[in-house]
Design an enzyme around this catalytic site. Structure first.
Site, PDB file in Angstrom:
ATOM      1  N   ALA A 134      -7.505 -20.065 -48.028  1.00 22.38           N
ATOM      2  CA  ALA A 134      -8.131 -19.602 -46.775  1.00 22.38           C
ATOM      3  C   ALA A 134      -7.357 -18.388 -46.252  1.00 22.38           C
ATOM      4  O   ALA A 134      -6.456 -18.517 -45.429  1.00 22.38           O
ATOM      5  CB  ALA A 134      -8.138 -20.722 -45.740  1.00 22.38           C
ATOM      6  N   GLY A 135      -7.689 -17.227 -46.832  1.00 16.69           N
ATOM      7  CA  GLY A 135      -7.070 -15.974 -46.385  1.00 16.69           C
ATOM      8  C   GLY A 135      -8.032 -15.272 -45.454  1.00 16.69           C
ATOM      9  O   GLY A 135      -8.081 -15.554 -44.252  1.00 16.69           O
ATOM     10  N   GLN A 303      -0.246  27.153 -50.088  1.00 16.51           N
ATOM     11  CA  GLN A 303      -1.303  26.464 -49.334  1.00 16.51           C
ATOM     12  C   GLN A 303      -1.512  25.044 -49.838  1.00 16.51           C
ATOM     13  O   GLN A 303      -1.806  24.132 -49.060  1.00 16.51           O
ATOM     14  CB  GLN A 303      -2.630  27.230 -49.457  1.00 16.51           C
ATOM     15  N   GLU A 388      -3.597  -9.110 -41.044  1.00 19.57           N
ATOM     16  CA  GLU A 388      -4.464  -9.042 -39.841  1.00 19.57           C
ATOM     17  C   GLU A 388      -5.882  -8.619 -40.204  1.00 19.57           C
ATOM     18  O   GLU A 388      -6.538  -7.908 -39.450  1.00 19.57           O
ATOM     19  CB  GLU A 388      -3.892  -8.068 -38.802  1.00 19.57           C
ATOM     20  N   SER A 391      -8.837  -4.275 -45.187  1.00 22.72           N
ATOM     21  CA  SER A 391      -9.737  -3.151 -44.850  1.00 22.72           C
ATOM     22  C   SER A 391     -11.196  -3.535 -45.084  1.00 22.72           C
ATOM     23  O   SER A 391     -12.093  -3.126 -44.335  1.00 22.72           O
ATOM     24  CB  SER A 391      -9.393  -1.925 -45.701  1.00 22.72           C
TER      25      SER A 391
END
Ligand SMILES: Cc1cc2nc3c(=O)[nH]c(=O)nc-3n(C[C@H](O)[C@H](O)[C@H](O)COP(=O)(O)OP(=O)(O)OC[C@H]3O[C@@H](n4cnc5c(N)ncnc54)[C@H](O)[C@@H]3O)c2cc1C
Length: 408
Positions: A134-135, A303, A388, A391
């Site tokens: 359970a992640g 650059q 938390e 992505s």
């Protein structure tokens, strides 16, 4: 009417500069050593405690900054110093927030001081939610809490994983299911007091980055805690469960996945950590590019290098603005109608990964060695797109919020 301003006030600048001094003078010089040792940097935490940075008071002051910028500014500066050490310093705060958000005044007064200890005997705390199965899918949690009415005790059984400070904490906050049929609506949080029998540390993980932060499994075997350790108390839990059962019986609201929906207000703080790491790597790369000469001129004269730095800085500033917007929204009670908290965490964490990789490239061979800090910063940055909410989960939350569709 409130005026729009991007200016920080004098107090905010003072706190920011004070934290920056601590990050530059105490955290950064210790970073490489604790990364190699892969151990909790107790002396640095103690130093932070002496200055009042490692304390509930400090977080409360930042939290109550009416602009909402106190916490993100603090996170950015500390994580600019070093992510692993900073997580060791703020990790306790994550557990403390769990108690502040759900606990009674008595629970807050009893347990939070024990989470921090005192200057001569600093302690840490752990927040244990994730499990091996359970992640992202928090609703799949298997750890059970069963009430023993005769003794007014809760009995916890299960295995937690990835717990920051797990097993070395004085106080563990454990999320467990009291009613598995309700998914995340059947979860409750419990305090496991110091030295409670049945709680032990499982595997300690050897990690890619943030190695100064301790991450481990926490095993719970018939852990008995008093009824008073249920955060918020039994009456509140009973009411909440009854409401959830009623809704489930009506076939009404779908039982939502907590990891996807409930962290909108706390995610900007993680975004701010990522901004700190990204800014640190960018500053190293900028200085290096101005002083390293090849073909008879500084490499920034090309650059190809200068534009990379321009992009890095632009993305870092954009990330900070998203973090500040979301933090301001959370503090001023604005509704996250477009998942702005998730947006800030998504963009800042992806920026940190990208910018730290570019910094290695700009430092060339040196960037690839442990003689220069960008190598460590790049390893550290990889955590931000994972914890938390990954992505992908942020994108799910944003896409669902924007579309109102059950995108999978
Ligand atoms: C260093 C560290 C510290 C941590 N600290 C804590 C802590 O203190 N307390 C705590 O409770 N937890 C903690 N965590 C756990 C962390 O929050 C989880 O690792 C995270 O939520 C992801 O869960 P998972 O690792 O099981 O990955 P999984 O959920 O198995 O995901 C694996 C991959 O699948 C993708 N994926 C999963 N579901 C979907 C989907 N529906 N759509 C698209 N992609 C999907 C993910 O984005 C990811 O790329 C920590 C983790 C780490 C690594």
């Amino acid at each position: 009417m409130a005026e729009f301003t991007m200016d920080l006030n004098d107090e905010q600048k003072e706190v920011r500069d004070w934290l920056h001094g601590f990050a530059a003078d105490v955290i950064r010089p210790a970073a490489a050593e604790w990364d190699e040792r892969e151990e909790t940097p107790w002396p640095v935490i103690q130093e932070a405690a002496k200055l009042g940075i490692y304390s509930l008071d400090f977080y409360a002051q930042q939290f109550f900054d009416p602009s909402g910028l106190g916490i993100p500014m603090a996170m950015e500066e500390l994580f600019w110093g070093d992510a692993g050490i900073a997580l060791s310093i703020v990790g306790t705060g994550l557990a403390a927030v769990g108690v502040l958000a759900n606990g009674t005044e008595e629970q807050i007064g009893t347990w939070i001081p024990q989470m921090y200890g005192d200057v001569n005997d600093v302690k840490v705390a752990a927040f244990c939610s994730s499990e091996p199965d359970a992640g992202s899918d928090v609703a799949a949690m298997r750890t059970r809490a069963v009430y023993d009415e005769a003794k007014d005790e809760w009995v916890l059984n299960g295995t937690k994983t990835w717990a920051t400070n797990g097993g070395i904490a004085n106080v563990h906050v454990v999320v467990a299911s009291v009613d598995p049929e309700l998914g995340s609506k059947g979860h409750a949080s419990f305090i496991v007091p110091p030295s409670t029998p049945g709680l032990s540390q499982g595997q300690k993980f050897k990690k890619h980055g943030i190695r100064a932060s301790h991450t481990a499994e926490v095993v719970l075997e018939d852990v008995r805690v008093p009824g008073s350790c249920l955060l918020g108390g039994k009456d509140k839990l009973d009411e909440r469960i009854a409401r959830a059962r009623e809704k489930a019986a009506k076939g009404g609201e779908r039982v939502k996945n907590a990891a996807m929906a409930t962290f909108e207000a706390s995610r900007p703080a993680v975004g701010a950590m990522a901004v700190g790491t990204a800014r640190a790597a960018y500053e190293e790369a900028l200085e290096y590019a101005k002083t390293r000469e090849q073909f008879g001129r500084p490499i920034i004269d090309n650059q190809g290098v200068a534009f990379q730095l321009a992009d890095m800085r632009t993305q870092i500033d954009a990330a900070r603005l998203l973090v500040w917007r979301a933090s301001w929204m959370a503090t001023t009670g604005k509704k996250f109608e477009n998942a702005e908290g998730s947006m800030s965490k998504l963009f800042a964490s992806e920026t940190a990964k990208k910018v730290t990789a570019q910094a290695i490239q700009i430092l060339g061979g040196n960037g690839y060695t442990r003689e220069y800090p960008v190598e460590r910063m790049h390893r550290d940055a990889a955590i931000y797109t994972i914890f938390e909410g990954t992505s992908e989960i942020q994108r799910l939350v944003i896409a669902r919020t924007l579309s109102g569709m059950p995108i999978r």
